[in-house]
Structure formats: C-alpha cells, structure tokens
Design an enzyme around this catalytic site. Sequence first.
Site, PDB file in Angstrom:
ATOM      1  N   GLU A  45      -9.117 -20.126 -15.718  1.00  0.00           N
ATOM      2  CA  GLU A  45      -9.606 -20.827 -14.531  1.00  0.00           C
ATOM      3  C   GLU A  45     -10.787 -21.693 -14.983  1.00  0.00           C
ATOM      4  O   GLU A  45     -11.862 -21.179 -15.273  1.00  0.00           O
ATOM      5  CB  GLU A  45     -10.064 -19.830 -13.465  1.00  0.00           C
ATOM      6  CG  GLU A  45     -10.530 -20.537 -12.202  1.00  0.00           C
ATOM      7  CD  GLU A  45     -11.410 -19.673 -11.312  1.00  0.00           C
ATOM      8  OE1 GLU A  45     -11.427 -19.907 -10.097  1.00  0.00           O
ATOM      9  OE2 GLU A  45     -12.099 -18.762 -11.826  1.00  0.00           O
ATOM     10  N   ASP A  98     -11.069 -15.587 -15.618  1.00  0.00           N
ATOM     11  CA  ASP A  98     -11.913 -16.049 -14.526  1.00  0.00           C
ATOM     12  C   ASP A  98     -13.023 -16.988 -15.034  1.00  0.00           C
ATOM     13  O   ASP A  98     -13.634 -16.720 -16.078  1.00  0.00           O
ATOM     14  CB  ASP A  98     -12.549 -14.790 -13.902  1.00  0.00           C
ATOM     15  CG  ASP A  98     -13.187 -15.042 -12.568  1.00  0.00           C
ATOM     16  OD1 ASP A  98     -12.489 -15.462 -11.638  1.00  0.00           O
ATOM     17  OD2 ASP A  98     -14.406 -14.804 -12.444  1.00  0.00           O
ATOM     18  N   ASP A 120       0.845  -1.195   0.000  1.00  0.00           N
ATOM     19  CA  ASP A 120       0.000   0.000   0.000  1.00  0.00           C
ATOM     20  C   ASP A 120       0.879   1.241   0.000  1.00  0.00           C
ATOM     21  O   ASP A 120       1.474   1.588   1.020  1.00  0.00           O
ATOM     22  CB  ASP A 120      -0.898  -0.050   1.253  1.00  0.00           C
ATOM     23  CG  ASP A 120      -1.610   1.267   1.512  1.00  0.00           C
ATOM     24  OD1 ASP A 120      -1.786   2.044   0.546  1.00  0.00           O
ATOM     25  OD2 ASP A 120      -1.994   1.503   2.673  1.00  0.00           O
ATOM     26  N   ASP A 165      -6.282  -9.899 -14.913  1.00  0.00           N
ATOM     27  CA  ASP A 165      -7.364 -10.845 -14.650  1.00  0.00           C
ATOM     28  C   ASP A 165      -8.586 -10.408 -15.448  1.00  0.00           C
ATOM     29  O   ASP A 165      -9.114  -9.309 -15.229  1.00  0.00           O
ATOM     30  CB  ASP A 165      -7.660 -10.805 -13.135  1.00  0.00           C
ATOM     31  CG  ASP A 165      -8.168 -12.122 -12.596  1.00  0.00           C
ATOM     32  OD1 ASP A 165      -9.026 -12.718 -13.255  1.00  0.00           O
ATOM     33  OD2 ASP A 165      -7.724 -12.529 -11.509  1.00  0.00           O
ATOM     34  N   HIS A 169      -5.922 -17.094  -4.110  1.00  0.00           N
ATOM     35  CA  HIS A 169      -6.784 -16.231  -3.298  1.00  0.00           C
ATOM     36  C   HIS A 169      -8.109 -16.899  -2.963  1.00  0.00           C
ATOM     37  O   HIS A 169      -8.942 -16.290  -2.290  1.00  0.00           O
ATOM     38  CB  HIS A 169      -7.024 -14.918  -4.049  1.00  0.00           C
ATOM     39  CG  HIS A 169      -7.774 -15.133  -5.333  1.00  0.00           C
ATOM     40  ND1 HIS A 169      -7.271 -15.881  -6.381  1.00  0.00           N
ATOM     41  CD2 HIS A 169      -8.997 -14.741  -5.740  1.00  0.00           C
ATOM     42  CE1 HIS A 169      -8.141 -15.923  -7.354  1.00  0.00           C
ATOM     43  NE2 HIS A 169      -9.208 -15.234  -6.999  1.00  0.00           N
ATOM     44  N   ASP A 170      -8.337 -18.118  -3.470  1.00  0.00           N
ATOM     45  CA  ASP A 170      -9.606 -18.802  -3.225  1.00  0.00           C
ATOM     46  C   ASP A 170      -9.463 -20.049  -2.360  1.00  0.00           C
ATOM     47  O   ASP A 170     -10.455 -20.728  -2.118  1.00  0.00           O
ATOM     48  CB  ASP A 170     -10.229 -19.251  -4.565  1.00  0.00           C
ATOM     49  CG  ASP A 170     -10.737 -18.081  -5.392  1.00  0.00           C
ATOM     50  OD1 ASP A 170     -11.172 -17.079  -4.797  1.00  0.00           O
ATOM     51  OD2 ASP A 170     -10.700 -18.173  -6.630  1.00  0.00           O
TER      52      ASP A 170
HETATM   53  C1  GLC Z   1     -13.255 -16.932  -9.496  1.00  0.00           C
HETATM   54  C2  GLC Z   1     -12.341 -16.098  -8.632  1.00  0.00           C
HETATM   55  C3  GLC Z   1     -13.024 -15.844  -7.325  1.00  0.00           C
HETATM   56  C4  GLC Z   1     -14.296 -15.073  -7.615  1.00  0.00           C
HETATM   57  C5  GLC Z   1     -15.178 -15.832  -8.596  1.00  0.00           C
HETATM   58  C6  GLC Z   1     -16.289 -14.983  -9.111  1.00  0.00           C
HETATM   59  O1  GLC Z   1     -13.464 -18.192  -8.977  1.00  0.00           O
HETATM   60  O2  GLC Z   1     -11.105 -16.730  -8.490  1.00  0.00           O
HETATM   61  O3  GLC Z   1     -12.193 -15.136  -6.451  1.00  0.00           O
HETATM   62  O4  GLC Z   1     -14.985 -14.842  -6.425  1.00  0.00           O
HETATM   63  O5  GLC Z   1     -14.454 -16.258  -9.713  1.00  0.00           O
HETATM   64  O6  GLC Z   1     -15.817 -14.016 -10.003  1.00  0.00           O
END
Ligand code: GLC
Length: 531
Positions: free
Chosen positions: A262, A203, A24, A101, A323-324
């Site tokens: 993803e 995504d 930050d 992303d 992050h998930d």
């Molecule tokens: C993907 C992302 C996740 C997000 C979801 C909805 O799975 O990695 O963090 O909440 O998509 O966009």
Amino acid sequence: MSDSNRLWWKHGIVYQIYPRSFMDASGDGVGDLEGIRRRLGHLAWLGVDGLWISPCFPSPMADFGYDVADYCDIDPLFGGLADMDRLIAEAHRHDLRVILDLVPNHTSEAHPWFQASRSSRDDPKRNWYVWRDPAPGGGPPNNWLAIFGGSAWEWSEATGQYYLHSFLKEQPDLDWGNPEVEAAMHDVLRFWFDRGVDGFRIDVIHRIAKDPALRDNPVLDPAGGYGGQRHVHDENHPDVHERLRGLRRLADTYPERVLIGEVYLFDPAEVARYYGKGDELHQAFNFSLMHAPYSAKRMREEIERFQELVPEEGWPNQVLSSHDAIRHASRYDDPQHGEGRARLLAMLLLTTRGTPFLYYGEEIGLRNVEIPEDRRQDPLAWTLHPAASRDGERTPMPWEPGDGAGFSSGHPWLPFGDDADTRNITCQKEDAGSLLHLYRDLIALRRNTKTLERGTQRSLAAPAGVFAFERTHRGERVVVALQFGDEELELDLGRGRVRGGISTRWGSELPRDLEALVLGPAEGMALLVDS
Ligand code: GLC
C-alpha cells in the site's frame, strides 16, 4: 487448466477479506478464521486465486487490528495459530493462496517492544521507536501531523520525551533506521512464509523511511491540517527503496511468494517507483480508480497512465473498493442506473490488464451502510470527523436472508444494510442474472482467455461516454466496450467477427461483428474477436 507459466498473483485474482465481517463461526458477532475457512467454498465457486486477510494478529483493536501487539500470533477474537494453519491448508487444497497483512510502519502501544521502549531511556529497545526531546521552545519536536488527526508526537511523562506516531497515538512508529527493527521484521516474514503463507499486503510501506533529521514539512495552508502540508519529510524518503529490496530478497528465497504494498501517495509516478527494477514490490496498489469519478474519460486516463508508469518487469493491479474507501457501488450509485453501473465496473475491473483485487461483498453489489451514532466503531469518527468513519464499508457479509444473515448467530459488531434480506449470496446465487453470476462469469472468462489474463492493452477511439480498449496476446484479440452514459448508443469499432464474450446486460444478445455495436445505458461488452 494446468499451465506452468501461470503465476497466481499475476494472472489470477485476489479477494480481500475484512476478517471481522466475513463470517462469524464463534457466535460473538465478530468474524473469525474458522468462519473464513467455512466459507472458502464461496471463493472457490467464484473462481478467485487468492485471499488477503486484513490483520488478524493480537491487538487492542484501537485501529481494528492495524495496531499489532504480536506479529507472530492470532488474536483470540479470530482464533489461534492452529486455526490459521487449518485455514492455510484448506485454502491450498482449494487452490487458493493466502496473503496476510503486514503492518511494518508501526506497532500497537501494547506491543512488548514498545512497552520496553517506553519504560526507560536506557532500555535496549528505546531506539526501536522514534523518541525525541521537545523543541527548544517546548512542544513537539517538529511540525509533523498524524494522518488520523493532531500532532504526530505524543508526550510520554515517564521518560520525558515525545514519540512519533503517523496514525493514532496508540500506534507508535517503528524506527526502520535501526537495523534491529529491520531484522525483527524480516523474522516476521520468515515466520509466516515458513507456515505456508503465500504473501503479504504491506500496510503504508511508503512510511517506513522518513527524513532522519526530522525536518519540518513545508506548510502550504496553516489551517489545512494534514492536507495543508507538503509531505516531503515524513514519508517516501529515498531509503525506503533499499528497505524494500531487503524485503524482496527475503521473499525471493521462497517460491512464488508475493509482496503487494500500500503506497498511499497521490502521484502515480512515485507509486510506480516502488516496483524498483523488478527488485522491490511485486505490485504497488493502484488506487487511482478509487479516486476517479464515474467517467469513461477519467477511468481511461487513469488506467492508461498507470499502465505506462509501471516498469516492464512489473505488473499493475486494479482496485475499486477496500476497507478504507466508500464501496464503489455506493460511490457511483444512481437511483436508476446504480445496478447497471456496478455491473459495468465489474467488467472494467475484470477485463483490464493487471491483477484485479475484489473487496468482499462487491460481488453482490454491497453498498455502504449508514451506521447509527450509537453503533459507531471506527476511531476516525472521533479523532477526525464522523464522516471520516470507515464503518460503512466494513459491515458484515450477508450470506442468506433472515436474522444474522448467515454471518453470525450473535449480535453483529456492525449492522447490516436494509436490503440484506434480498442482497445476499444465497439469493443472488439462485438468480442467474444477478451481479454475483456476472462476477463469476467474468472471472471464468478471464481465466479461460489468456489474452485477458496476460495480453497487452490499447485504448480504441470511441464516442464520448465510452471507454473501449483491446487486449491482444499471441494473435488472440479481445475488445471491451464500456458505455458509461445513460442513453443507448451505436458504435463502430472496426472490423472483426465476434465469436463469443459477455455483455453486462443479462440475456442481451452479442453482436456478430464490431462494426455495429449497440450499447444500452451503462452496458459493457467483452468480445472475443476473430480478426
Ligand atoms: C492503512 C490501512 C488502514 C489503517 C492504516 C493505519 O492505510 O489500510 O486501514 O488504518 O493503514 O495502519
């Protein structure tokens, strides 16, 4: 090392940054692009080839940026387009590529496209989203459920119809069956490619094609919620492959751009289909290790399976944390062997065939942080269950000891772990035996050993609790032995004189040949071998 055959996204390593939590610079407690720019030196020192930044576009932050309100700008929280331009330019000066992303399945409800779409049934953007009348007996048009809880349909009073949302109701799904939507998304790619962006992490790409007839999903367990349905109609429709080929054709009009998707499907054979014939994704994320228990056998099976499934023109990747998902240092933690395990998995990730993806903080063994109730941020804590919250793996990076941990001069949006004064970049940098140095050494070994970057991989027979494999390339051979158990053991991996390599145990001596390896608890060795 200049090597014209070296492809950054294939032979290199990618580092994922969750922008709220990396650095930050503005002092508001949330990370930003200028912060990332100031910390690029860390990534160059570590030796990675590229960084992927989770969404930083204008967003109401209902899902912390995965609800995009403008694909072609930067949220003021993170800076502006000029900051992104500076970041890209400086990353390139460090020989680091930048991946953004792309969230093509849905927008934010605040996106002007949706604002227009919801305003009237006659609006030209109405069919950019999926609007339907209630079912004949009333209620939602079909039985589809949102991944983040409840029905996938939200009623809109103004125009008397439901709209579809795979995630939060604040994230309406676009209708990719509409060519205007596809064209608009292609424009988004062009916008960023023209600005010098090197690729996209895409995504939930398997959701951009759904059954056009919106048939009900078969229900296996009526009480099972989302998991109680077979998701045959609300994702992974065959049309997805033509849409991907379209994105790929566009990406291929630029040099060395990459699309990494993803594909959150649990059947790896289906995931591998997203490579197409080398004409769809460059890489589909392989999440199988994230779902595997701490077991030599299971990790071996997962790695072998995905390697076999990826078509010859494709290239696998490996992921342990994101992050998930719960950070792998927490997932596999153990009071006695936790640190050893984090070191062992670093070796697994960085010696296996396929592009390694690192998640910020894993290089210092960052654990998930327990978040007090009054500091919860992730909406899943409310829409699903507090245990579903992903806050724990999204906490700020500790750079140095002391208040703010070198992350922020303000109040950080999520708290640090209790160990931030010792588990941070500065402290580990000063300690040659730290996990951070092991990551750096393994990255350097991979980069300097073509066999690790590009070689084939074959598992070797090994005692229970050990995953051993060999990588070969043009006569060069590397043998990796990873011992998952807690007892010291001896093993014989055949003939071969060891001429170098790395043990995950700091200071431990390398063996002279492969016939008499001794591995301590959670110890791994990557050995350069003369046959
Ligand atoms: C993907 C992302 C996740 C997000 C979801 C909805 O799975 O990695 O963090 O909440 O998509 O966009």
